[in-house]
Enzyme design. Structure first.
Site, short mmCIF file in Angstrom:
data_model
loop_
_atom_site.label_atom_id
_atom_site.label_comp_id
_atom_site.label_asym_id
_atom_site.label_seq_id
_atom_site.Cartn_x
_atom_site.Cartn_y
_atom_site.Cartn_z
N CYS A 16 0.89 -1.16 0.00
CA CYS A 16 0.00 0.00 0.00
C CYS A 16 0.92 1.21 0.00
CB CYS A 16 -0.92 0.02 1.22
SG CYS A 16 -1.91 1.52 1.31
N CYS B 135 -0.55 4.30 2.24
CA CYS B 135 -0.72 4.23 3.71
C CYS B 135 -0.37 2.83 4.18
CB CYS B 135 -2.11 4.67 4.14
SG CYS B 135 -3.45 4.06 3.11
N SER B 136 -1.34 2.06 4.65
CA SER B 136 -1.02 0.76 5.24
C SER B 136 -2.14 -0.25 5.03
CB SER B 136 -0.75 0.93 6.74
OG SER B 136 -1.88 1.55 7.35
N CYS B 137 -2.90 -0.09 3.94
CA CYS B 137 -4.02 -1.00 3.68
C CYS B 137 -3.48 -2.42 3.50
CB CYS B 137 -4.79 -0.56 2.44
SG CYS B 137 -5.47 1.10 2.64
#
Lengths: 216, 113
Positions: free
Chosen positions: A121, A124-126
């Site tokens: 991702c 971000c941090s998906c």
């Protein structure tokens, strides 16, 4: 030292029980921890949520681990009809196995003898957290997010995975609304293994694409 | 003309960076609580994941380098809740001061801690 602790985050030593002291409750209270306590108390006092709901959510998250994803992968290896359903709609196929996928749009991408898939991702941090639990710290770093899309082979070598130049590498950039999980290639020599035995071969990293399943 | 390429700081895909740091850690209770608060707030319709991301992205690169993941998250959750009118900045400040007076550790600072 009676024995070495491999954990670099606990420098304070070992409690009388023989376990490292927990940083979260024993360290000096930080500004951000105070904010968490304040936000939680205000949400409860304002009637927006109950302590039970918060505890239940923590419990639900704690119960999610890569073993959930491994069970899905193993079933896809063992059951060709399920594999087709998983590749068509990974959210529905996972729900079929009883996993709570929430509103997540989950897409399974299949490794083959010619193609290796990797997920990231960049924004971000998906992460497919409903099937794998919370993402490892490295998944959220600038280094991984930046480089996975432009030099995936070099990144994979840092994870100990040196792919032949003839293997096609496909990198999938997740979003909040669309998350990926890698369906790794079933290892040679796993013929005749049960679903449970197959699941034990599936590692977290093999479902992110930074690793391969264990060999039987 | 500007040298700016149109990217904001969080849009880091494809940029040069060093080796991937492989260290990890187990999440502390307060971090798990931040994660749970975000999810429950979402379920209650108090704000969305887009609201969380907007607040995170507006913090800028400095916050990304200085604060940990769940430190940034609690700041973003708090900002969204204040914007939604769930509580006021004054209520937050008062409560955070009260909490500091309860004790020097996270465990002691709980209301029933």
């Amino acid at each position: 030292m009676p024995h070495d602790h491999p954990d670099h985050f606990h420098h304070e030593g070992v409690s009388p029980s023989g376990h490292p002291y927990r940083d979260d409750n024993d360290g000096p209270l930080t500004y951000w921890q105070r904010m968490e306590i304040a936000v939680r108390e205000l949400l409860i006092e304002k009637g927006q949520m109950t302590p039970v709901e918060i505890a239940a959510q923590i419990e639900a998250m704690d119960s999610r681990s890569p073993t959930n994803g491994a069970a899905v992968v193993a079933r896809a290896w063992a059951n060709p009809a399920f594999r087709v359903r998983l590749l068509e709609n990974a959210s529905e196929a996972s729900r079929e196995m009883g996993f709570d996928i929430g509103p997540l749009n989950l897409i399974a991408v299949q490794n083959t003898a010619q193609t290796h898939n990797l997920i990231v991702c960049t924004l971000c941090s998906c992460y497919p957290r409903n099937l794998l639990g919370l993402p490892p710290d490295w998944y959220k770093t600038r280094e991984y997010r930046s480089r996975a899309v432009c030099e995936p082979r070099a990144v994979l070598r840092e994870f100990g995975l040196d792919l032949p130049a003839t293997t096609t590498v496909r990198v999938h950039d997740s979003t909040a609304d669309m998350r990926y999980i890698v369906l790794p290639l079933r290892p040679a020599g796993s013929e005749g293994m049960t679903e449970a035995e197959l699941a034990a071969l599936v590692t977290r990293d093999s479902m992110i694409g930074t690793g391969l399943p264990r060999q039987p | 003309m500007s040298d700016w390429n149109g990217r904001r700081w969080h849009d880091m895909g494809g940029q040069a960076a060093g080796p991937v740091p492989m260290e990890g850690h187990d999440f502390a209770l307060w971090e798990k609580r931040v994660d749970a608060l975000m999810v429950v707030c979402g379920k209650k319709g108090l704000f969305t994941v887009d609201g969380l991301r907007r607040a995170l992205e507006d913090m800028g690169e400095d916050a990304f380098e200085r604060y940990s993941y769940y430190e940034r998250w609690i700041a973003a959750v708090n900002q969204n809740l204040i914007e939604a009118g769930v509580y006021s900045l004054e209520e937050l400040a008062t409560r955070m001061n009260e909490i500091a007076a309860r004790g020097p550790t996270y465990a002691e600072a709980q209301r029933n801690g």
